[in-house]
Design a protein around this motif. Structure first.
Motif, PDB file in Angstrom:
ATOM      1  N   VAL A   9     -32.743 -15.294  23.986  1.00  0.00           N
ATOM      2  CA  VAL A   9     -33.485 -16.553  24.079  1.00  0.00           C
ATOM      3  C   VAL A   9     -34.110 -16.892  22.730  1.00  0.00           C
ATOM      4  O   VAL A   9     -34.049 -18.033  22.267  1.00  0.00           O
ATOM      5  N   THR A  10     -34.689 -15.894  22.073  1.00  0.00           N
ATOM      6  CA  THR A  10     -35.295 -16.117  20.757  1.00  0.00           C
ATOM      7  C   THR A  10     -34.246 -16.524  19.737  1.00  0.00           C
ATOM      8  O   THR A  10     -34.467 -17.450  18.946  1.00  0.00           O
ATOM      9  N   VAL A  11     -33.103 -15.871  19.750  1.00  0.00           N
ATOM     10  CA  VAL A  11     -32.022 -16.224  18.827  1.00  0.00           C
ATOM     11  C   VAL A  11     -31.510 -17.629  19.124  1.00  0.00           C
ATOM     12  O   VAL A  11     -31.251 -18.412  18.210  1.00  0.00           O
ATOM     13  N   GLY A  12     -31.384 -17.979  20.398  1.00  0.00           N
ATOM     14  CA  GLY A  12     -30.925 -19.313  20.769  1.00  0.00           C
ATOM     15  C   GLY A  12     -31.888 -20.408  20.331  1.00  0.00           C
ATOM     16  O   GLY A  12     -31.478 -21.434  19.791  1.00  0.00           O
ATOM     17  N   ILE A  13     -33.179 -20.177  20.545  1.00  0.00           N
ATOM     18  CA  ILE A  13     -34.178 -21.161  20.110  1.00  0.00           C
ATOM     19  C   ILE A  13     -34.178 -21.273  18.593  1.00  0.00           C
ATOM     20  O   ILE A  13     -34.252 -22.370  18.034  1.00  0.00           O
ATOM     21  N   GLY A  14     -34.072 -20.142  17.905  1.00  0.00           N
ATOM     22  CA  GLY A  14     -34.000 -20.163  16.437  1.00  0.00           C
ATOM     23  C   GLY A  14     -32.780 -20.923  15.946  1.00  0.00           C
ATOM     24  O   GLY A  14     -32.863 -21.686  14.981  1.00  0.00           O
ATOM     25  N   PHE A  15     -31.634 -20.735  16.612  1.00  0.00           N
ATOM     26  CA  PHE A  15     -30.417 -21.454  16.225  1.00  0.00           C
ATOM     27  C   PHE A  15     -30.586 -22.958  16.401  1.00  0.00           C
ATOM     28  O   PHE A  15     -30.214 -23.739  15.520  1.00  0.00           O
ATOM     29  N   PHE A  16     -31.148 -23.371  17.523  1.00  0.00           N
ATOM     30  CA  PHE A  16     -31.327 -24.804  17.751  1.00  0.00           C
ATOM     31  C   PHE A  16     -32.352 -25.410  16.804  1.00  0.00           C
ATOM     32  O   PHE A  16     -32.211 -26.564  16.389  1.00  0.00           O
ATOM     33  N   CYS A  17     -33.381 -24.652  16.445  1.00  0.00           N
ATOM     34  CA  CYS A  17     -34.337 -25.147  15.452  1.00  0.00           C
ATOM     35  C   CYS A  17     -33.677 -25.287  14.088  1.00  0.00           C
ATOM     36  O   CYS A  17     -33.881 -26.286  13.389  1.00  0.00           O
ATOM     37  N   TRP A  18     -32.870 -24.312  13.704  1.00  0.00           N
ATOM     38  CA  TRP A  18     -32.135 -24.400  12.439  1.00  0.00           C
ATOM     39  C   TRP A  18     -31.198 -25.604  12.462  1.00  0.00           C
ATOM     40  O   TRP A  18     -31.113 -26.355  11.485  1.00  0.00           O
ATOM     41  N   LEU A  19     -30.483 -25.790  13.570  1.00  0.00           N
ATOM     42  CA  LEU A  19     -29.574 -26.924  13.693  1.00  0.00           C
ATOM     43  C   LEU A  19     -30.329 -28.246  13.608  1.00  0.00           C
ATOM     44  O   LEU A  19     -29.873 -29.193  12.957  1.00  0.00           O
ATOM     45  N   LEU A  20     -31.502 -28.311  14.217  1.00  0.00           N
ATOM     46  CA  LEU A  20     -32.328 -29.522  14.154  1.00  0.00           C
ATOM     47  C   LEU A  20     -32.732 -29.825  12.725  1.00  0.00           C
ATOM     48  O   LEU A  20     -32.656 -30.971  12.273  1.00  0.00           O
ATOM     49  N   PHE A  21     -33.158 -28.801  11.980  1.00  0.00           N
ATOM     50  CA  PHE A  21     -33.564 -29.015  10.593  1.00  0.00           C
ATOM     51  C   PHE A  21     -32.379 -29.466   9.736  1.00  0.00           C
ATOM     52  O   PHE A  21     -32.524 -30.313   8.863  1.00  0.00           O
ATOM     53  N   MET A  22     -31.202 -28.898   9.969  1.00  0.00           N
ATOM     54  CA  MET A  22     -30.038 -29.241   9.161  1.00  0.00           C
ATOM     55  C   MET A  22     -29.533 -30.654   9.479  1.00  0.00           C
ATOM     56  O   MET A  22     -29.052 -31.351   8.591  1.00  0.00           O
ATOM     57  N   LEU A  23     -29.620 -31.055  10.727  1.00  0.00           N
ATOM     58  CA  LEU A  23     -29.060 -32.343  11.128  1.00  0.00           C
ATOM     59  C   LEU A  23     -30.084 -33.474  11.180  1.00  0.00           C
ATOM     60  O   LEU A  23     -29.749 -34.593  11.554  1.00  0.00           O
ATOM     61  N   ALA A  24     -31.314 -33.206  10.801  1.00  0.00           N
ATOM     62  CA  ALA A  24     -32.350 -34.237  10.866  1.00  0.00           C
ATOM     63  C   ALA A  24     -32.046 -35.413   9.955  1.00  0.00           C
ATOM     64  O   ALA A  24     -32.414 -36.543  10.249  1.00  0.00           O
ATOM     65  N   VAL A  25     -31.352 -35.164   8.864  1.00  0.00           N
ATOM     66  CA  VAL A  25     -31.020 -36.239   7.925  1.00  0.00           C
ATOM     67  C   VAL A  25     -30.085 -37.253   8.574  1.00  0.00           C
ATOM     68  O   VAL A  25     -30.115 -38.431   8.253  1.00  0.00           O
ATOM     69  N   PHE A  26     -29.298 -36.808   9.534  1.00  0.00           N
ATOM     70  CA  PHE A  26     -28.289 -37.671  10.128  1.00  0.00           C
ATOM     71  C   PHE A  26     -28.752 -38.321  11.430  1.00  0.00           C
ATOM     72  O   PHE A  26     -27.924 -38.794  12.207  1.00  0.00           O
ATOM     73  N   ALA A  27     -30.071 -38.374  11.691  1.00  0.00           N
ATOM     74  CA  ALA A  27     -30.558 -38.945  12.939  1.00  0.00           C
ATOM     75  C   ALA A  27     -30.273 -40.443  13.022  1.00  0.00           C
ATOM     76  O   ALA A  27     -29.819 -40.925  14.059  1.00  0.00           O
ATOM     77  N   LEU A  28     -30.523 -41.195  11.963  1.00  0.00           N
ATOM     78  CA  LEU A  28     -30.270 -42.641  12.000  1.00  0.00           C
ATOM     79  C   LEU A  28     -28.772 -42.956  12.093  1.00  0.00           C
ATOM     80  O   LEU A  28     -28.378 -43.753  12.945  1.00  0.00           O
ATOM     81  N   PRO A  29     -27.910 -42.340  11.270  1.00  0.00           N
ATOM     82  CA  PRO A  29     -26.480 -42.615  11.447  1.00  0.00           C
ATOM     83  C   PRO A  29     -25.957 -42.205  12.824  1.00  0.00           C
ATOM     84  O   PRO A  29     -25.100 -42.894  13.395  1.00  0.00           O
ATOM     85  N   LEU A  30     -26.482 -41.122  13.377  1.00  0.00           N
ATOM     86  CA  LEU A  30     -26.065 -40.706  14.715  1.00  0.00           C
ATOM     87  C   LEU A  30     -26.488 -41.738  15.753  1.00  0.00           C
ATOM     88  O   LEU A  30     -25.694 -42.112  16.628  1.00  0.00           O
ATOM     89  N   PHE A  31     -27.721 -42.213  15.649  1.00  0.00           N
ATOM     90  CA  PHE A  31     -28.205 -43.218  16.585  1.00  0.00           C
ATOM     91  C   PHE A  31     -27.381 -44.501  16.498  1.00  0.00           C
ATOM     92  O   PHE A  31     -26.974 -45.069  17.510  1.00  0.00           O
TER      93      PHE A  31
END
Length: 146
Positions: A9-31
């Protein structure tokens, strides 16, 4: 087995947090891509047409932002462009952190506090990444001057 559950669970939450930080730049193009893709699908373009329109719209949104950052000479306008791209990343960071906090704790006050800290962290990360994209590269400038 009881040790591996919380660890995963800790590894999964850490992975999703890392993914969120990496993909945050693409929030507007994704939307923009999802909105245009859904619009195209509902107007009769079909699944492949909706996907294609969404990909083109998202890519064009990111490309226009990069082109604007490269061509705009004024710092205040670059900052405005960056803030336009960082604002959806802040909302995405708040929503994602709030969702993770809802799974972890039951107090709504602490959920909101953690969500605000998550939104701040994601927006700072997206801002720093966009500042890095907006800065002119110094790799080729040294050769031209020398």
């Amino acid at each position: 087995m009881i040790i591996f559950g919380p660890l995963l669970v800790t590894v999964g939450i850490g992975f999703f947090c890392w993914l969120l930080f990496m993909l945050a730049v693409f929030a507007l193009p994704l939307f923009v891509g999802l909105t245009i893709g859904a619009w195209a699908f509902h107007t009769g373009a079909g699944v492949l047409g909706g996907i294609a329109m969404g990909l083109v719209a998202g890519g064009a949104t990111f490309g226009v932002g990069q082109l604007a950052l490269a061509l705009v000479p004024w710092v205040w306008l670059r900052l405005l462009i960056i803030l336009i791209y960082v604002a959806p990343a802040t909302v995405a960071g708040y929503s994602a952190t709030h969702g993770i906090a809802q799974m972890a704790m039951s107090s709504p006050i602490w959920q909101t506090i953690l969500a605000v800290f998550g939104a701040i962290a994601v927006s700072i990360t997206a801002f720093v990444r966009f500042i890095g994209m907006a800065m002119p590269g110094s790799a080729g400038q040294g050769l031209a001057r020398g």
